[in-house]
Every structure is written in structure tokens, then in C-alpha cells.
Design a protein around this motif. Structure first.
Motif, PDB file in Angstrom:
ATOM      1  N   THR A   1       0.843  -1.193   0.000  1.00 56.24           N
ATOM      2  CA  THR A   1       0.000   0.000   0.000  1.00 56.24           C
ATOM      3  C   THR A   1       0.880   1.245   0.000  1.00 56.24           C
ATOM      4  OG1 THR A   1      -1.580   1.276   1.343  1.00 56.24           O
ATOM      5  CG2 THR A   1      -0.134  -0.218   2.520  1.00 56.24           C
TER       6      THR A   1
ATOM      7  N   SER B   1      -5.455  -3.507  -7.615  1.00 55.66           N
ATOM      8  CA  SER B   1      -5.749  -3.080  -8.979  1.00 55.66           C
ATOM      9  C   SER B   1      -5.013  -1.796  -9.335  1.00 55.66           C
ATOM     10  CB  SER B   1      -7.256  -2.882  -9.165  1.00 55.66           C
ATOM     11  OG  SER B   1      -7.715  -1.851  -8.309  1.00 55.66           O
TER      12      SER B   1
ATOM     13  N   GLY C   1      -5.790   1.164 -10.430  1.00 56.42           N
ATOM     14  CA  GLY C   1      -6.231   2.486  -9.992  1.00 56.42           C
ATOM     15  C   GLY C   1      -6.453   2.595  -8.498  1.00 56.42           C
ATOM     16  N   ASP C   2      -7.237   1.681  -7.942  1.00 55.35           N
ATOM     17  CA  ASP C   2      -7.673   1.794  -6.548  1.00 55.35           C
ATOM     18  C   ASP C   2      -6.793   1.053  -5.559  1.00 55.35           C
ATOM     19  OD1 ASP C   2      -9.826   3.321  -7.415  1.00 55.35           O
ATOM     20  OD2 ASP C   2     -11.072   1.550  -7.739  1.00 55.35           O
TER      21      ASP C   2
ATOM     22  N   SER D   1      -8.483  -3.693  -2.122  1.00 52.03           N
ATOM     23  CA  SER D   1      -9.789  -3.376  -1.534  1.00 52.03           C
ATOM     24  C   SER D   1      -9.657  -3.256  -0.019  1.00 52.03           C
ATOM     25  CB  SER D   1     -10.794  -4.473  -1.878  1.00 52.03           C
ATOM     26  OG  SER D   1     -10.412  -5.697  -1.263  1.00 52.03           O
ATOM     27  N   SER D   2     -10.604  -2.564   0.591  1.00 50.27           N
ATOM     28  CA  SER D   2     -10.587  -2.420   2.045  1.00 50.27           C
ATOM     29  C   SER D   2     -10.710  -3.779   2.729  1.00 50.27           C
ATOM     30  CB  SER D   2     -11.727  -1.491   2.497  1.00 50.27           C
ATOM     31  OG  SER D   2     -12.987  -1.998   2.079  1.00 50.27           O
TER      32      SER D   2
END
Length: 275
Positions: free
Chosen positions: A202, A225, A227-228, A231-232
């Protein structure tokens, strides 16, 4: 069996139709259990990995160089113009092969190293929802080159055997074991149960620097991914969030992260180098 073909619409060339049409290729290749390998080196690596050849589409220039591979295989010989008419682009590497897919092993088999020459994997990469085929292929190439033992894909990850993935990986998709999860929500639990420490990469400045992270015997590096990021849910499931430290100059310029391929290369090198 060399068969000259002069018409791009010839139905015998259906395996190679519109290779840049992602939706068409995904539905067609999945239904027929095939994929397309581009270029002599990639074709040889696919054959070496045990994938049967359905047929080869090539031009006269490349016919001789693939003679040993195409023995007992149907070869469609076309002009450059017909090749472009079939595929929808100029094929600079001169040859394409329609290959049969092999059954993909389930995740537990890959984690156990059932078909590995080096035993159970110790360093693996887990990809969550990377949809760019080029990025997936590039990460496979990085992982294979840097000594990662296996890759696990989330259900929605791009297909490593899509033509662009195979091409960008330079055939590394045939060199490293991989499997695809069937359940995104609980998929990480299966990896943890196999004894892997889950490290979530991260850009968060509060995460542990990758080089300082305490590593267990078996480590799974999680990449999100394009772009993001992750996931949380997967970040919450991780044992430890880790980051690649950015320079102060980069931070001042607002550059807080790398693209996923560059990040994968640095992180894989760090993990493998630390043993």
C-alpha cells in the motif's frame, strides 16, 4: 502440413480472428479452450510447457524458423496483408500459434507445490482484480525473473493467457505456477491456512517499510488493482500493510506511489533477496 491461404475471411483461420477485440476473444477462447501465442520465442515456451498446438499462422519469412515446432502441425501460410486482415494489426513477430489450454490447478495444489520442481512455494504474489492484460503479463515476467515461486489470482483478474499477457510476459506465464481463486471474499483465508503471512502492499505512509517488515517462512505479497489498489476487505484481512518508501522529494511533488508493475518488481526483489 503447410496450407496456403489467400483470403482473410477463410473459416479455417477462425482461431486468429480479431485478436484485439477483447470481449470477442475472451468469450471465444474460453468456450473453445484455446489461446494464441505470438512470436517464435513465446510459441516455443508454450510448447515446452506442454500446451498442444492446434495450428500455426505464419508468413513465408518465419516458416523455416519454426520447422521443428510445426512438424505434424497444420500451418496456414499467408501474406502480410492477409495476416493483418485476419488479426486486425501488423504481426511484427511473423508467427502466431493457436494453443490448447491446460487445466488450471486449484489454489491448494499450487500452494502445496504439487507440480513444482523446487518444492512448496515460500514467496508468492497474490493479485487482486488487475484487469490490464499487459500489467498482468509484466508482473508474471517480474515474478519469474526475480525468483517468486507462484502467483494466485483473484476471480476477476485478467487472463494470463490472453495474447497480450503472454506477449508482454515473454512467455513467463508458462514458467511460473499459478492458480485462480474461486472465492474472492474468503480466498485469503485459504492462503493463510497454508501457512502464508499476508503482506498488503500500500502507499499508506503509516505502513511498515517493506525492508523492515518481519518475514515468516512463507510470505504472500498482495497487490491491488491499477487504480484503486487493494480493496478495504483485503487490506483488513492482511497480516501486515507494507510500503515501498518514497523519497522526500517525491512526496513533495505529490508522488506517493509507483505503478503496479514497478512496485511488483521492487517488492518481489526485496522479498526474495531477504530469503
Amino acid at each position: 502440413m503447410v496450407i496456403p491461404v489467400e483470403d482473410a475471411a477463410d473459416p479455417r483461420l477462425a482461431d486468429y480472428t480479431r485478436l484485439r477485440d477483447v470481449d470477442l476473444r475472451k468469450s471465444m477462447e474460453g468456450a473453445q479452450g484455446l489461446f494464441v501465442a505470438e512470436g517464435e520465442k513465446v510459441i516455443r515456451r508454450a510448447v515446452g510447457a506442454g500446451h498442444p498446438v492446434r495450428s500455426v499462422l505464419t508468413t513465408a519469412k518465419w516458416l523455416g524458423q519454426l520447422a521443428d515446432v510445426t512438424r505434424d502441425v497444420t500451418v496456414y501460410l499467408v501474406s502480410d496483408e492477409v495476416m493483418e486482415g485476419v488479426t486486425g494489426f501488423q504481426v511484427h513477430r511473423g508467427a502466431l500459434a493457436s494453443m490448447e489450454r491446460l487445466p488450471l490447478p486449484p489454489v491448494p495444489e499450487v500452494l502445496a507445490g504439487k507440480d513444482s520442481r523446487t518444492g512448496p512455494p515460500r514467496r508468492i504474489v497474490v493479485l487482486e482484480d488487475l484487469v490490464d492484460h499487459g500489467n498482468v503479463g509484466a508482473i508474471f515476467r517480474c515474478a519469474a525473473a526475480l525468483g517468486v515461486d507462484a502467483i494466485v489470482l483473484s476471480p476477476r483478474c485478467a487472463d494470463p493467457l490472453y495474447r497480450r499477457s503472454v506477449k508482454v510476459s515473454m512467455g513467463a506465464v508458462f514458467a511460473i505456477p499459478y492458480a485462480r481463486m474461486t472465492d474472492w471474499h474468503d480466498g485469503l483465508a485459504e492462503i493463510r491456512a497454508a501457512g502464508f503471512q499476508l503482506l498488503a502492499l500500500t502507499p499508506d505512509r503509516h505502513a511498515t517499510a517493506l525492508g523492515d517488515a518481519p518475514l515468516k517462512e512463507r510470505v504472500a505479497l498482495m497487490l491491488g488493482s491499477e487504480g484503486d489498489g487493494l480493496s478495504s476487505h483485503w487490506l483488513h484481512e492482511a497480516d501486515l500493510p507494507v510500503r515501498i518508501p518514497m523519497s522526500e522529494t517525491a512526496m513533495d511533488l505529490g508522488v506517493d506511489s509507483l505503478n503496479v508493475v514497478a512496485a511488483a518488481a521492487i517488492a518481489c526483489h526485496s522479498l526474495v533477496a531477504r530469503g
